[in-house]
Design a protein around this motif. Structure first.
Motif, short mmCIF file in Angstrom:
data_model
loop_
_atom_site.label_atom_id
_atom_site.label_comp_id
_atom_site.label_asym_id
_atom_site.label_seq_id
_atom_site.Cartn_x
_atom_site.Cartn_y
_atom_site.Cartn_z
N ALA A 77 0.85 -1.19 0.00
CA ALA A 77 0.00 0.00 0.00
C ALA A 77 0.89 1.23 0.00
N GLY A 78 0.31 2.38 -0.36
CA GLY A 78 1.05 3.62 -0.48
C GLY A 78 0.72 4.61 0.61
N GLY A 79 1.41 5.74 0.56
CA GLY A 79 1.27 6.73 1.61
C GLY A 79 0.24 7.81 1.32
N THR A 80 -0.27 8.43 2.38
CA THR A 80 -1.22 9.54 2.36
C THR A 80 -2.36 9.25 1.38
N SER A 81 -2.44 9.96 0.25
CA SER A 81 -3.57 9.75 -0.66
C SER A 81 -3.21 8.88 -1.86
N VAL A 82 -2.05 8.22 -1.84
CA VAL A 82 -1.62 7.41 -2.99
C VAL A 82 -2.38 6.10 -3.00
N THR A 83 -3.12 5.86 -4.06
CA THR A 83 -3.94 4.65 -4.16
C THR A 83 -3.12 3.48 -4.68
N LYS A 84 -3.74 2.31 -4.70
CA LYS A 84 -3.00 1.07 -4.89
C LYS A 84 -2.27 0.98 -6.23
N GLU A 85 -2.83 1.55 -7.30
CA GLU A 85 -2.18 1.41 -8.61
C GLU A 85 -0.89 2.24 -8.70
N PRO A 86 -0.94 3.55 -8.50
CA PRO A 86 0.32 4.30 -8.54
C PRO A 86 1.29 3.89 -7.44
N THR A 125 8.65 16.86 -3.32
CA THR A 125 7.29 16.33 -3.32
C THR A 125 6.65 16.35 -4.70
N MET A 126 7.07 17.27 -5.56
CA MET A 126 6.48 17.36 -6.89
C MET A 126 7.06 16.32 -7.85
N ASP A 127 7.98 15.48 -7.38
CA ASP A 127 8.44 14.35 -8.19
C ASP A 127 7.39 13.25 -8.26
N GLY A 128 6.34 13.35 -7.46
CA GLY A 128 5.38 12.25 -7.33
C GLY A 128 4.72 11.84 -8.63
N ASP A 129 4.22 12.80 -9.41
CA ASP A 129 3.55 12.45 -10.66
C ASP A 129 4.50 11.74 -11.61
N LEU A 172 5.15 8.14 -10.01
CA LEU A 172 4.05 7.21 -9.79
C LEU A 172 3.07 7.12 -10.94
N ASP A 173 3.01 8.16 -11.76
CA ASP A 173 2.04 8.15 -12.88
C ASP A 173 2.63 8.88 -14.08
N PRO A 174 3.75 8.40 -14.61
CA PRO A 174 4.43 9.14 -15.68
C PRO A 174 3.63 9.24 -16.97
N ASP A 175 2.74 8.28 -17.20
CA ASP A 175 1.96 8.27 -18.44
C ASP A 175 0.56 8.85 -18.27
N GLY A 176 0.23 9.31 -17.06
CA GLY A 176 -1.10 9.86 -16.81
C GLY A 176 -2.22 8.85 -16.93
N ARG A 177 -1.93 7.59 -16.59
CA ARG A 177 -2.94 6.53 -16.75
C ARG A 177 -3.93 6.51 -15.59
N HIS A 178 -3.53 6.99 -14.44
CA HIS A 178 -4.37 6.85 -13.24
C HIS A 178 -5.29 8.06 -13.11
N THR A 179 -6.24 8.15 -14.01
CA THR A 179 -7.09 9.34 -14.10
C THR A 179 -8.04 9.49 -12.92
N THR A 180 -8.30 8.42 -12.17
CA THR A 180 -9.22 8.50 -11.03
C THR A 180 -8.48 8.72 -9.71
N TRP A 181 -7.17 8.85 -9.76
CA TRP A 181 -6.39 9.06 -8.54
C TRP A 181 -6.60 10.49 -8.06
N PHE A 186 11.43 4.83 -7.36
CA PHE A 186 10.55 4.69 -8.51
C PHE A 186 11.19 5.26 -9.78
N LEU A 187 12.31 5.96 -9.61
CA LEU A 187 12.92 6.67 -10.74
C LEU A 187 14.32 6.14 -10.99
N GLU A 188 15.33 6.95 -10.76
CA GLU A 188 16.69 6.58 -11.16
C GLU A 188 17.28 5.44 -10.35
N ALA A 189 16.78 5.21 -9.15
CA ALA A 189 17.32 4.13 -8.31
C ALA A 189 16.43 2.89 -8.31
N HIS A 190 15.52 2.79 -9.29
CA HIS A 190 14.55 1.69 -9.24
C HIS A 190 15.21 0.32 -9.32
#
Length: 304
Positions: free
Chosen positions: A35-44, A196-200, A203-212, A279-283
């Motif tokens: 699971a993710g933190g604060t408002s981050v839902t299961k997919e991202p 904090t603005m690295d989140g998008d 976690l959602d680089p392609d903008g697929r999680h439209t309901t997040w 999620f990025l350079e150290a993945h």
């Protein structure tokens, strides 16, 4: 090795509330609950790592905390720490009933706020065989002053004003007052640290999680400073992997390193980068270390 099936939606009940989850059926008996933190839902929160765990043969159960995503619970977008920890306990109990899961080979995986929850659940639930806390929030008291310094004075006043109004409104049944979970410095948001603005992008680089929905009830600003799940580290009996990013500006690396030192069987993985580096350079570095940890404690250890 048996063929690995694709993920399927499922639900489990936590204190009378239905929690939504993705179940990736595995083939080696081990299961990773995510699971993710604060408002981050299961997919991202989980898609990137879950795909790798699943490909390695592990079952995965990735879920939304109540009040968020596809889970039940009203009012929405409210973080209540004890509720979310109860959801983790319910997820562990549910995972133990899945036909592809060995109940004695369950792991916990959470990042940021959920990484802090992992400390509490690993300390209190007897079942987990191991746990991974990635860039965890373990000491709100240590992190809060840094977060405040990342805000402009006017934005900080606005956030705490909304937090007080939100908390008082909740007492009389008013809808939550929501703020963005992340924002640039000068905006009224729950967090405005430089990374904090690295989140998008992470976690959602392609903008697929439209309901997040990337908002949270403002009352979290009044409570996060008192949340200190790292204090439970000494009671964790299962092996624990703590992943920290040395340039993390959101939860800081120091508190997690200190908490890990108090756990009886913990190891720390240091990564170069900011909060979302795993999620990025150290993945690759992060996921390979985590897979090795999971194999060691859910597969090799079970065989021994």
């Amino acid at each position: 090795m048996p063929a690995i099936r694709q993920r399927e939606k499922t639900r489990f009940v936590s204190s009378g509330t239905s929690c939504a989850a993705w179940h990736y059926p595995g083939s080696n008996g081990g299961c990773v609950i995510m699971a993710g933190g604060t408002s981050v839902t299961k997919e991202p929160a989980s898609d990137l790592f879950a795909a790798r765990f699943h490909a390695a043969g592990f079952s995965v159960l990735a879920f939304d905390h109540r009040r968020f995503g596809e889970s039940g619970g009203t009012p929405r977008q409210i973080v209540r720490f004890d509720e979310q920890v109860a959801d983790w306990h319910a997820a562990v109990d549910y995972a133990a009933t899945l036909p592809d899961v060995d109940p004695d080979r369950i792991a916990l995986w959470g990042f940021s706020l959920a990484g802090g929850h992992v400390f509490r659940v690993a300390a209190d639930h007897p079942r987990p065989a191991c746990a991974i806390a990635q860039t965890p929030l373990v000491d709100g008291r240590a992190v809060a002053p840094h977060a405040l310094r990342s805000m402009t004075p006017l934005a900080a006043l606005g956030l705490f004003g909304r937090g007080i109004a939100d908390a008082l409104g909740g007492l009389v049944g008013r809808p939550p007052l929501l703020v963005p979970t992340a924002g640039v410095r000068g905006t009224v948001a729950a967090l405005t640290t430089p990374d904090t603005m690295d989140g998008d992008r992470a976690l959602d680089p392609d903008g697929r999680h439209t309901t997040w929905e990337q908002t949270v009830a403002a009352r979290i600003a009044l409570r996060i400073g008192g949340y200190r799940p790292g204090r439970h580290a000494s009671r964790i009996r299962c092996p624990l992997l703590v992943v920290v990013c040395d340039q993390d500006q959101s939860v800081l690396a120091g508190p997690a390193v200190r908490a890990a030192a108090n756990a009886p069987d913990a190891e720390v993985l240091h990564l170069t980068g900011r909060h979302y580096a795993p999620f990025l350079e150290a993945h690759e570095q992060a996921v390979e270390a985590q897979l090795a940890f999971l194999r060691r404690h859910l597969v090799d250890g079970a065989h021994r």
